[in-house]
Design a protein around this motif. Structure first.
Motif, PDB file in Angstrom:
ATOM      1  N   VAL A 145      -8.067  -4.614   2.085  1.00 32.11           N
ATOM      2  CA  VAL A 145      -8.584  -4.954   3.422  1.00 32.11           C
ATOM      3  C   VAL A 145      -9.450  -6.210   3.327  1.00 32.11           C
ATOM      4  O   VAL A 145      -9.311  -7.138   4.118  1.00 32.11           O
ATOM      5  CB  VAL A 145      -9.373  -3.772   4.017  1.00 32.11           C
ATOM      6  CG1 VAL A 145     -10.139  -4.206   5.246  1.00 32.11           C
ATOM      7  CG2 VAL A 145      -8.423  -2.641   4.360  1.00 32.11           C
ATOM      8  N   TRP A 146     -10.303  -6.238   2.298  1.00 30.35           N
ATOM      9  CA  TRP A 146     -11.170  -7.416   2.157  1.00 30.35           C
ATOM     10  C   TRP A 146     -10.339  -8.665   1.890  1.00 30.35           C
ATOM     11  O   TRP A 146     -10.576  -9.718   2.470  1.00 30.35           O
ATOM     12  CB  TRP A 146     -12.191  -7.207   1.035  1.00 30.35           C
ATOM     13  CG  TRP A 146     -13.349  -6.361   1.462  1.00 30.35           C
ATOM     14  CD1 TRP A 146     -13.720  -5.159   0.951  1.00 30.35           C
ATOM     15  CD2 TRP A 146     -14.275  -6.629   2.522  1.00 30.35           C
ATOM     16  NE1 TRP A 146     -14.815  -4.677   1.618  1.00 30.35           N
ATOM     17  CE2 TRP A 146     -15.178  -5.548   2.586  1.00 30.35           C
ATOM     18  CE3 TRP A 146     -14.422  -7.701   3.429  1.00 30.35           C
ATOM     19  CZ2 TRP A 146     -16.215  -5.487   3.492  1.00 30.35           C
ATOM     20  CZ3 TRP A 146     -15.466  -7.638   4.341  1.00 30.35           C
ATOM     21  CH2 TRP A 146     -16.339  -6.530   4.357  1.00 30.35           C
ATOM     22  N   LEU A 157      -7.322   4.526  -5.275  1.00 31.22           N
ATOM     23  CA  LEU A 157      -6.434   4.058  -4.219  1.00 31.22           C
ATOM     24  C   LEU A 157      -7.258   3.529  -3.049  1.00 31.22           C
ATOM     25  O   LEU A 157      -6.982   2.471  -2.489  1.00 31.22           O
ATOM     26  CB  LEU A 157      -5.578   5.238  -3.763  1.00 31.22           C
ATOM     27  CG  LEU A 157      -4.310   4.889  -3.043  1.00 31.22           C
ATOM     28  CD1 LEU A 157      -3.425   4.061  -3.946  1.00 31.22           C
ATOM     29  CD2 LEU A 157      -3.591   6.167  -2.653  1.00 31.22           C
ATOM     30  N   GLU A 158      -8.291   4.306  -2.747  1.00 28.19           N
ATOM     31  CA  GLU A 158      -9.138   3.892  -1.628  1.00 28.19           C
ATOM     32  C   GLU A 158      -9.834   2.574  -1.951  1.00 28.19           C
ATOM     33  O   GLU A 158      -9.935   1.692  -1.111  1.00 28.19           O
ATOM     34  CB  GLU A 158     -10.175   4.976  -1.348  1.00 28.19           C
ATOM     35  CG  GLU A 158     -10.325   5.236   0.132  1.00 28.19           C
ATOM     36  CD  GLU A 158     -11.084   6.524   0.385  1.00 28.19           C
ATOM     37  OE1 GLU A 158     -12.080   6.468   1.087  1.00 28.19           O
ATOM     38  OE2 GLU A 158     -10.669   7.574  -0.151  1.00 28.19           O
ATOM     39  N   VAL A 177       0.613   3.790  -2.793  1.00 31.24           N
ATOM     40  CA  VAL A 177       0.193   5.153  -2.483  1.00 31.24           C
ATOM     41  C   VAL A 177       1.184   6.133  -3.072  1.00 31.24           C
ATOM     42  O   VAL A 177       0.819   7.106  -3.733  1.00 31.24           O
ATOM     43  CB  VAL A 177       0.067   5.352  -0.953  1.00 31.24           C
ATOM     44  CG1 VAL A 177       0.040   6.817  -0.611  1.00 31.24           C
ATOM     45  CG2 VAL A 177      -1.188   4.672  -0.439  1.00 31.24           C
ATOM     46  N   ILE A 194      -7.417   0.027  -1.454  1.00 31.93           N
ATOM     47  CA  ILE A 194      -7.222  -0.253  -0.026  1.00 31.93           C
ATOM     48  C   ILE A 194      -8.378  -1.095   0.486  1.00 31.93           C
ATOM     49  O   ILE A 194      -8.183  -2.069   1.212  1.00 31.93           O
ATOM     50  CB  ILE A 194      -7.073   1.069   0.760  1.00 31.93           C
ATOM     51  CG1 ILE A 194      -5.741   1.712   0.409  1.00 31.93           C
ATOM     52  CG2 ILE A 194      -7.178   0.825   2.260  1.00 31.93           C
ATOM     53  CD1 ILE A 194      -5.584   3.130   0.885  1.00 31.93           C
ATOM     54  N   HIS A 195      -9.593  -0.711   0.065  1.00 35.22           N
ATOM     55  CA  HIS A 195     -10.745  -1.517   0.469  1.00 35.22           C
ATOM     56  C   HIS A 195     -10.560  -2.958   0.027  1.00 35.22           C
ATOM     57  O   HIS A 195     -10.782  -3.885   0.794  1.00 35.22           O
ATOM     58  CB  HIS A 195     -12.031  -0.941  -0.162  1.00 35.22           C
ATOM     59  CG  HIS A 195     -12.606   0.181   0.637  1.00 35.22           C
ATOM     60  ND1 HIS A 195     -12.755   1.441   0.136  1.00 35.22           N
ATOM     61  CD2 HIS A 195     -13.052   0.224   1.910  1.00 35.22           C
ATOM     62  CE1 HIS A 195     -13.265   2.217   1.055  1.00 35.22           C
ATOM     63  NE2 HIS A 195     -13.466   1.506   2.147  1.00 35.22           N
ATOM     64  N   ASP A 251     -16.139  28.477 -10.837  1.00 32.26           N
ATOM     65  CA  ASP A 251     -17.054  29.202  -9.959  1.00 32.26           C
ATOM     66  C   ASP A 251     -16.879  30.695 -10.275  1.00 32.26           C
ATOM     67  O   ASP A 251     -15.957  31.347  -9.786  1.00 32.26           O
ATOM     68  CB  ASP A 251     -16.709  28.896  -8.489  1.00 32.26           C
ATOM     69  CG  ASP A 251     -17.678  29.574  -7.543  1.00 32.26           C
ATOM     70  OD1 ASP A 251     -18.535  30.352  -8.023  1.00 32.26           O
ATOM     71  OD2 ASP A 251     -17.568  29.341  -6.324  1.00 32.26           O
ATOM     72  N   ALA A 274     -11.367   2.735   6.199  1.00 29.28           N
ATOM     73  CA  ALA A 274     -12.017   1.739   5.351  1.00 29.28           C
ATOM     74  C   ALA A 274     -12.747   0.723   6.208  1.00 29.28           C
ATOM     75  O   ALA A 274     -13.878   0.345   5.925  1.00 29.28           O
ATOM     76  CB  ALA A 274     -10.985   1.046   4.472  1.00 29.28           C
ATOM     77  N   THR A 323       0.254   8.525  -6.034  1.00 26.50           N
ATOM     78  CA  THR A 323       0.292   9.971  -5.838  1.00 26.50           C
ATOM     79  C   THR A 323       1.143  10.609  -6.923  1.00 26.50           C
ATOM     80  O   THR A 323       0.726  11.583  -7.553  1.00 26.50           O
ATOM     81  CB  THR A 323       0.849  10.291  -4.438  1.00 26.50           C
ATOM     82  OG1 THR A 323       0.134   9.516  -3.499  1.00 26.50           O
ATOM     83  CG2 THR A 323       0.704  11.751  -4.115  1.00 26.50           C
ATOM     84  N   ILE A 348      -2.255   6.702   5.232  1.00 27.31           N
ATOM     85  CA  ILE A 348      -2.560   5.344   4.779  1.00 27.31           C
ATOM     86  C   ILE A 348      -3.231   4.581   5.894  1.00 27.31           C
ATOM     87  O   ILE A 348      -4.264   3.933   5.711  1.00 27.31           O
ATOM     88  CB  ILE A 348      -1.271   4.598   4.387  1.00 27.31           C
ATOM     89  CG1 ILE A 348      -0.528   5.399   3.346  1.00 27.31           C
ATOM     90  CG2 ILE A 348      -1.606   3.212   3.891  1.00 27.31           C
ATOM     91  CD1 ILE A 348       0.896   4.971   3.180  1.00 27.31           C
ATOM     92  N   LEU A 397       0.823  -1.193   0.000  1.00 25.68           N
ATOM     93  CA  LEU A 397       0.000   0.000   0.000  1.00 25.68           C
ATOM     94  C   LEU A 397       0.858   1.243   0.000  1.00 25.68           C
ATOM     95  O   LEU A 397       0.611   2.189  -0.734  1.00 25.68           O
ATOM     96  CB  LEU A 397      -0.903   0.000   1.236  1.00 25.68           C
ATOM     97  CG  LEU A 397      -2.221  -0.734   1.053  1.00 25.68           C
ATOM     98  CD1 LEU A 397      -2.987  -0.717   2.350  1.00 25.68           C
ATOM     99  CD2 LEU A 397      -3.033  -0.075  -0.035  1.00 25.68           C
ATOM    100  N   GLN A 398       1.902   1.215   0.825  1.00 29.45           N
ATOM    101  CA  GLN A 398       2.764   2.374   0.934  1.00 29.45           C
ATOM    102  C   GLN A 398       3.352   2.691  -0.433  1.00 29.45           C
ATOM    103  O   GLN A 398       3.340   3.836  -0.883  1.00 29.45           O
ATOM    104  CB  GLN A 398       3.868   2.089   1.941  1.00 29.45           C
ATOM    105  CG  GLN A 398       4.477   3.345   2.482  1.00 29.45           C
ATOM    106  CD  GLN A 398       5.421   3.038   3.621  1.00 29.45           C
ATOM    107  OE1 GLN A 398       5.497   1.911   4.077  1.00 29.45           O
ATOM    108  NE2 GLN A 398       6.148   4.026   4.061  1.00 29.45           N
ATOM    109  N   PHE A 428      -7.850  10.038  -5.063  1.00 28.30           N
ATOM    110  CA  PHE A 428      -7.384   8.812  -4.421  1.00 28.30           C
ATOM    111  C   PHE A 428      -8.481   7.762  -4.331  1.00 28.30           C
ATOM    112  O   PHE A 428      -8.337   6.785  -3.616  1.00 28.30           O
ATOM    113  CB  PHE A 428      -6.804   9.127  -3.046  1.00 28.30           C
ATOM    114  CG  PHE A 428      -5.573   9.984  -3.129  1.00 28.30           C
ATOM    115  CD1 PHE A 428      -4.475   9.551  -3.862  1.00 28.30           C
ATOM    116  CD2 PHE A 428      -5.511  11.215  -2.517  1.00 28.30           C
ATOM    117  CE1 PHE A 428      -3.346  10.335  -3.975  1.00 28.30           C
ATOM    118  CE2 PHE A 428      -4.377  12.004  -2.624  1.00 28.30           C
ATOM    119  CZ  PHE A 428      -3.294  11.566  -3.357  1.00 28.30           C
TER     120      PHE A 428
END
Lengths: 640, 322
Positions: free
Chosen positions: A302-303, A294-295, A52, A298-299, A225, B13, A56, B6, A48-49, A291
Motif C-alpha cells: 500500500v505504501w 502478509l499483512e 496470499v 500488504i502494508h 490451556d 491497512a 496461505t 484481501i 497480492l492475490q 498472516f
C-alpha cells in the motif's frame, strides 16, 4: 492599410486561453495518473492475490510440518513409556524377589513421572503387586484382571492403550499395558496424560501458536490451556477436529484452513495423526500472526503503491508541463501571427516534434510576411493610381461644370447681345427693302443701309469670334506654358504689332522700360493680353492722343501700366469692367467694334499667370490706367 | 484466504494506519494475598505467586498492586483480615491454605478467590466440583492429606514396621478431621499430636519421648510451613526422624519430604489470579491438582540422626541433599 488584420476586440492570449490550457494540463496529468494507478493497482492486486494464496499454502504446509513434528514427539513419548513398561515384563514374575520388583518399580516411577501407578500381573491375570505415587504399595492382592481388556489385549497384542479417562473428574489418565512373551505376565500402568502437556506445550509454533492433542473419541487430552483439558472439553465442536476425524486431508484446502479455536478466535489449523493410538495432534496459529508477514507485505504494498502514485503524479505534472508549456508558446505565437504580427517567431528548443511544429509555424509566418508585403506594395501603387484618376476625373468634372455654366451664360448673353446687331440688320434690311421699292432708287441711301447692315454683320462676326475665343480659353482652359520671358521685350513686340493702328490714329506711344523684366509665363497668351489692353487704349484714345506704357518692378512683382488718353472710366464701368460682354460707357474713338469679351479674357490670362489686373481712372476725360501685376520669375535677381 | 479478505486487509491497512492507541488510565487492580502464617518464612511461596502473575503479564506495583495480609499463625484472625480486605474491593483475593480459603469464601461471594488448598477442596466445602467450580472460587489443590498414608509407608520403610509414628496436626485446619480419618483408614497405630501455636509445637515435641514416638509426620499446614525452622530444630533436638509434606522443610534441614511442589502450587495460584485479572471467571477455571510428587531426602540429616536410609527409599528420591 492592412487588409489581413481581423478586427477583434479580444486581446491576444488573455483571459480564456489559460483555462483551456489548464484543461489540457489536467487531462494530461489525470490520464498519466490514471494509467499508472490502474497499472499499479492491477499489478498490486494480482500480486497480492497470488502471494496470499502462496503464503496461505506455505503457512499451512509449515503448520502441517509442525503438526507432524508434534505427532512424532508425542509418539516418541508414548513409545518411551511403552518401552519403559515393556522393560518390566522382560522377566517372569517368579524370577525376581518381591524386593527386587519393588526396587525396579520404584525406579521406574522415579524415571517416568507420567506413570502414577503400576501393577504387575502374572501370566494368569492375577495382580501380584501394585505401587502408586499416592497410595501405599499393595502386595499380593491377587485381584483377577484376566478378563479385562487391559490384560487380554496386552497379552494378545503385546501392548494395550486404554481409552482416556478422567480421574477425580478432572485428571486425564490412560491405562497402558505391556505384555512380555510367554509367561512373563503383564505390567499395567496408569499414565497421567498431563505430562503429555509438557510435550505439547514445548511444541513451538511461531510466537503464539500452540498444539493440542485429541484422542480417538475426540476428547481433549492435552492443551496448553490446562483448564480446557481438566474440564474434559469436548473438542468435537471444533470444525477442524470434525474434519480430521472424518478423514480430511492433513493439509486442508485454503478456504478451510482458517477456523475457530476453543476461544472462538480465528486460527490457521493443521493436524497430524499420532502413531497407533488414533490420536490427532492439532497445530493452530492465530491468523493475525500467521498472516502478519502478509499483512506487513500488504502494508508495504500500500505504501509503495501510494509512493508510486505520488511519483506518477509528479512525473505526470512534469511531463504535462513539458508538453503544455511549449504548446502554450506555440498557441500564443500562432495567435499573434493570426492577428497579423507576421514578424512573430516562436522560439522552442524542445528538440522534438513540437520544435519541428514551431519551425513550421515560423516558416509559414515568414511566407505570410513576404506575400503580405507584396500585397501592400501593390495596394499602394494601385491607390496612388486611383487617386490620380480621381483627381483627373474631378478636374474634368469641374471643367465640364464650367463649360456647362459658360454655355448657359453664353446662351443667355447671345440671345440678348446678338439680338441688337440682328435687330439693326433686320431694321436696315426692311428699310433697304423699302428703299429698293422706291423709285427712283436712291443709291446713297441704299448704300448707307447696306453699309449699316454690313457693319452690323461684321460686329456679329467679331462678337462670335471673340465669344468663341473666350469660350475656348475659358472652357477648354488653355494651358499656360511657363517659360521665362522678358516682359519688356514682349511689350516691345506688342507695340510693334500695333504700330499700323497707332499710325492710323496718329497716336503717340511712350514705353518706359529700363531693364529686362523676367517673368514666367506663356509668351503667346501674355502677348494676347497686352495686345488686348493696348488695342483698347488705342481704341478709346482720341486720334492724336497719347498712350503711355510703363514697366516697373516693385518687390516680387512686375507692374505693367497702360495709360491711355481716353475718356476714362466711370464708377459703373469699374465694377463691370472685367465681366463678359460688358460695354463701357465710352465709345471707341475710331469707330472700332468691340465684343465686350476682351477684358475678361485678359483678366483670365493674368490670373492664370498668378498675377492680377486692375483698372483706374484719373477722372472723366483724363484717361484710364490698366495695371497688370505679374510675379517676378522666382530666380530673377531682385532689384529692390 | 479469500479475495474479499484481501480487499478487507487492504482497506484495513489504509484505515488502521492512523489509528492511535489511547490508553485509558485505569486504576491498578488490587490483589490481596491472605495467609494464616507469617511473612518471613513464606518468601519462596509469595515469590512463586508473583512469578505466576508475571507469567500472565502482570508486574507488581506497575500493573497490579499486591497486598499481603498475614495472620501470623493465628487462624482466628483470618475472618477479620478477610473482611478488611473485602471492604477495599480487591480485584482478586489469593487465599493461602484451607483456613484462609474458607475465610475468604465466607467473606465474599462476588470477589473472585484463588486458593491453595492442602486437601480435597470438595471435601472441605470450597467448591462443588473440581472441573467446574461454579462459584467465585477456584485454585490449586495439593491433595496433601491423601499422601499421609504414603508418608507413613516411607516412615515404616525407614524405621521398620513396629515403630510408633506420630502425626502433627493443626486443630484449626479444617482438614484435620479428614486427616485423622485417613490415618484411621490405614489401620495402623498413629499418635496424633495437635499444635496451633509455637508453644503447642514445643509441647508436641516434648511429649514425644513420653509417648514412645520414634518418627513424626508433619501434615501440610501453612502455620507449620511458616514455623518450619522451629519444627526442624525441634526434630533435630529430639532426634526424631520426621517426614514432611514439602521440600522446603528438607532444604532447611528436615529429613525427608514427600508431596507435590509447593512453589508450583503458588505459581499456579498466581497464574489463576492473572487469568482472573484478564477477565476469566473462577467458575470456568477448573481446580488444578498436582501431577508431580517428589521425594526429597536429606542424607546429612539422616546421618546426624544415625539413620541408614534403605535402598528402596533412596531409589525413589527425586532429590538428595548431601
Amino acid at each position: 492599410l492592412n487588409f489581413f488584420s481581423r478586427k477583434r476586440d479580444a486581446p491576444v492570449g488573455a483571459a480564456d486561453p489559460p483555462r483551456m490550457l489548464r484543461g489540457l494540463f489536467l487531462k494530461y496529468v489525470a490520464f498519466f495518473v490514471t494509467v499508472v494507478f490502474v497499472a499499479l493497482f492491477t499489478n498490486g492486486v494480482f500480486e497480492l492475490q497470488f502471494s496470499v494464496r502462496d503464503y496461505t499454502g506455505f503457512s499451512i504446509r509449515v503448520q502441517r510440518a509442525h503438526a507432524e513434528g508434534a505427532a512424532a514427539k508425542i509418539s516418541q513419548f508414548v513409545t518411551e513409556l511403552e518401552s519403559q513398561l515393556g522393560w518390566t515384563t522382560q522377566v517372569p514374575w517368579r524370577v525376581n524377589t518381591l524386593d527386587e520388583w519393588r526396587y525396579d518399580m520404584a525406579r521406574l516411577l522415579r524415571q517416568v513421572p507420567a506413570i502414577t501407578e503400576i501393577a504387575r500381573v502374572d501370566a494368569d491375570g492375577r495382580e501380584q503387586f501394585r505401587v502408586s505415587r499416592i497410595a501405599p504399595a499393595v502386595v499380593g492382592s491377587l485381584i483377577d484382571v484376566s478378563q479385562e481388556p487391559k490384560f487380554r489385549e496386552a497379552v494378545a497384542n503385546k501392548v494395550y492403550y486404554g481409552p482416556v479417562y478422567f480421574l477425580r473428574e478432572s485428571e486425564p489418565y490412560m491405562t497402558l499395558a505391556s505384555a512380555g512373551g510367554g509367561d512373563t505376565g503383564v505390567s499395567i500402568a496408569e499414565v497421567n496424560l498431563k505430562f503429555i502437556r509438557d510435550v505439547v506445550t514445548q511444541i513451538e509454533v511461531g510466537k503464539r501458536g500452540y498444539a493440542y492433542l485429541v484422542d480417538a473419541q475426540g476428547r481433549l487430552i492435552a492443551h496448553p490451556d490446562l483448564s480446557l483439558v481438566l474440564r474434559n472439553t469436548d473438542s468435537l465442536r471444533l470444525r477442524q477436529v470434525q474434519a480430521a476425524r472424518a478423514g480430511a486431508p492433513p493439509v486442508p484446502p485454503d478456504e478451510e484452513s482458517v477456523v475457530e479455536n476453543f476461544q472462538g478466535r480465528q486460527v490457521l489449523a493443521a493436524y497430524a495423526p499420532v502413531g497407533p493410538l488414533g490420536w490427532l495432534v492439532f497445530v493452530e496459529l492465530p491468523v493475525e500472526e500467521a498472516f502478519a508477514p502478509l499483512e506487513a507485505a500488504i502494508h508495504r504494498s500500500v505504501w509503495l503503491f501510494l509512493a508510486a502514485l505520488i511519483l506518477a503524479s509528479l512525473a505526470g505534472l512534469f511531463l504535462a508541463r513539458r508538453m503544455v508549456v511549449p504548446i502554450r508558446a506555440l498557441r500564443l505565437g500562432a495567435a499573434r501571427i493570426g492577428h497579423g504580427d507576421f514578424r512573430q517567431r516562436i522560439s522552442l528548443k524542445t528538440r522534438d516534434e513540437l520544435e519541428a511544429l514551431a519551425n513550421q509555424f515560423n516558416d509559414m509566418a515568414g511566407q505570410l510576411q513576404e506575400s503580405h508585403a507584396d500585397l501592400e506594395n501593390k495596394v499602394t501603387v494601385r491607390t496612388s493610381e486611383l487617386t490620380l484618376a480621381n483627381q483627373r476625373l474631378s478636374e474634368q468634372w469641374e471643367r465640364l461644370q464650367r463649360v456647362d455654366a459658360f454655355k448657359n451664360e453664353i446662351l443667355g448673353k447671345v440671345a440678348h447681345d446678338l439680338k441688337n446687331p440682328m435687330a439693326v440688320i433686320m431694321g436696315r434690311a426692311e428699310l433697304l427693302t423699302e428703299l429698293m421699292a422706291m423709285a427712283p432708287l436712291q443709291r446713297d441711301k441704299v448704300d448707307l443701309q447696306v453699309k449699316q447692315i454690313r457693319e452690323a454683320g461684321q460686329r456679329l462676326i467679331d462678337m462670335i469670334n471673340s465669344l468663341l475665343a473666350d469660350a475656348m480659353a475659358d472652357a477648354l482652359d488653355i494651358s499656360i506654358r511657363r517659360v521665362p520671358l522678358d516682359l519688356a521685350n514682349l511689350v516691345e513686340e506688342v507695340v510693334e504689332g500695333s504700330r499700323p493702328l497707332l499710325d492710323k490714329k496718329e497716336q503717340r506711344i511712350v514705353v518706359s522700360a529700363g531693364e529686362p523684366l523676367l517673368v514666367t509665363g506663356d509668351h503667346d497668351r501674355l502677348h494676347e493680353a497686352i495686345d488686348n489692353l493696348l488695342s483698347n487704349a488705342i481704341k478709346y484714345s482720341p486720334t492724336g492722343g497719347k498712350i503711355e506704357i510703363t514697366l516697373a518692378r516693385e518687390g516680387h512683382e512686375v507692374f505693367l501700366r497702360i495709360h491711355d488718353s481716353g475718356p476714362g472710366l466711370t464708377a459703373d464701368d469699374m465694377s463691370r469692367l472685367f465681366g463678359r460682354f460688358q460695354r463701357l460707357s465710352a465709345k471707341p474713338t475710331g469707330g472700332e467694334s468691340s465684343t465686350g469679351l476682351g477684358l475678361s479674357i485678359v483678366k483670365r490670362i493674368v490670373e492664370l499667370h498668378g498675377g492680377r489686373i486692375s483698372a483706374d481712372s484719373l477722372g472723366p476725360g483724363r484717361g484710364s490706367v490698366f495695371t497688370i501685376a505679374l510675379p517676378v520669375q522666382p530666380d530673377a535677381p531682385s532689384v529692390a | 484466504m479469500r479475495r474479499r479478505d484481501i480487499i478487507g486487509l487492504l482497506g484495513g491497512a489504509a484505515i488502521a494506519m492512523p489509528r492511535i492507541a489511547r490508553a485509558q488510565p485505569l486504576p491498578i487492580p488490587l490483589v490481596g494475598f491472605v495467609a494464616g502464617t507469617s511473612a518471613d518464612e513464606y518468601n519462596p511461596m509469595t515469590a512463586a505467586f508473583q512469578r505466576g502473575l508475571n507469567e500472565r503479564g502482570y508486574v507488581v506495583d506497575r500493573t497490579v498492586r499486591l497486598e499481603y495480609l498475614w495472620a501470623e499463625g493465628r487462624y482466628d484472625r483470618l475472618p477479620a483480615l478477610m473482611s478488611d480486605l473485602v471492604a477495599r474491593r480487591p480485584a482478586v483475593i489469593a487465599a493461602a491454605g484451607n483456613s484462609a480459603a474458607l475465610a475468604a469464601k465466607a467473606a465474599t461471594t462476588t470477589i473472585p478467590i484463588v486458593f491453595t488448598c492442602g486437601d480435597d477442596p470438595i471435601g472441605i466445602g470450597l467448591v462443588a466440583s473440581l472441573n467446574r467450580p461454579g462459584a467465585n472460587l477456584t485454585g490449586v489443590s495439593f491433595f496433601a492429606t491423601a499422601l499421609i498414608a504414603k508418608r507413613l509407608e516411607l516412615m515404616r520403610e525407614l524405621l521398620g514396621e513396629g515403630a510408633v509414628v506420630a502425626v502433627l496436626i493443626n486443630p484449626d485446619n479444617p482438614t484435620m478431621g479428614r486427616a485423622i480419618e485417613r490415618i484411621a483408614a490405614t489401620g495402623q497405630q498413629l499418635a496424633v499430636l495437635q499444635a496451633k501455636s509455637e508453644a503447642d509445637i514445643d509441647a508436641a515435641f516434648a511429649s514425644m519421648p513420653q509417648r514412645g514416638v520414634r518418627g513424626l509426620i508433619v501434615t501440610a499446614d501453612p502455620f507449620f510451613t511458616g514455623r518450619r525452622h522451629q519444627i526442624i530444630a525441634l526434630a533435630a533436638h529430639h532426634a526424631v526422624p520426621t517426614v514432611y509434606e514439602w521440600r522446603e522443610f528438607v532444604a532447611a534441614g528436615g529429613l525427608m519430604s514427600y508431596g507435590s511442589v509447593l512453589t508450583d502450587g503458588y505459581r499456579l495460584q498466581g497464574v489463576f489470579a492473572g487469568q482472573i485479572l484478564d477477565g476469566a471467571k473462577p467458575a470456568d477455571l477448573p481446580v488444578i491438582q498436582p501431577a508431580k510428587f517428589e521425594l526429597v531426602l536429606n542424607l546429612k540429616t539422616a546421618r546426624s540422626l544415625g539413620l541408614a536410609v534403605p535402598r528402596l527409599v533412596r531409589v525413589r528420591a527425586d532429590e538428595v541433599i548431601d
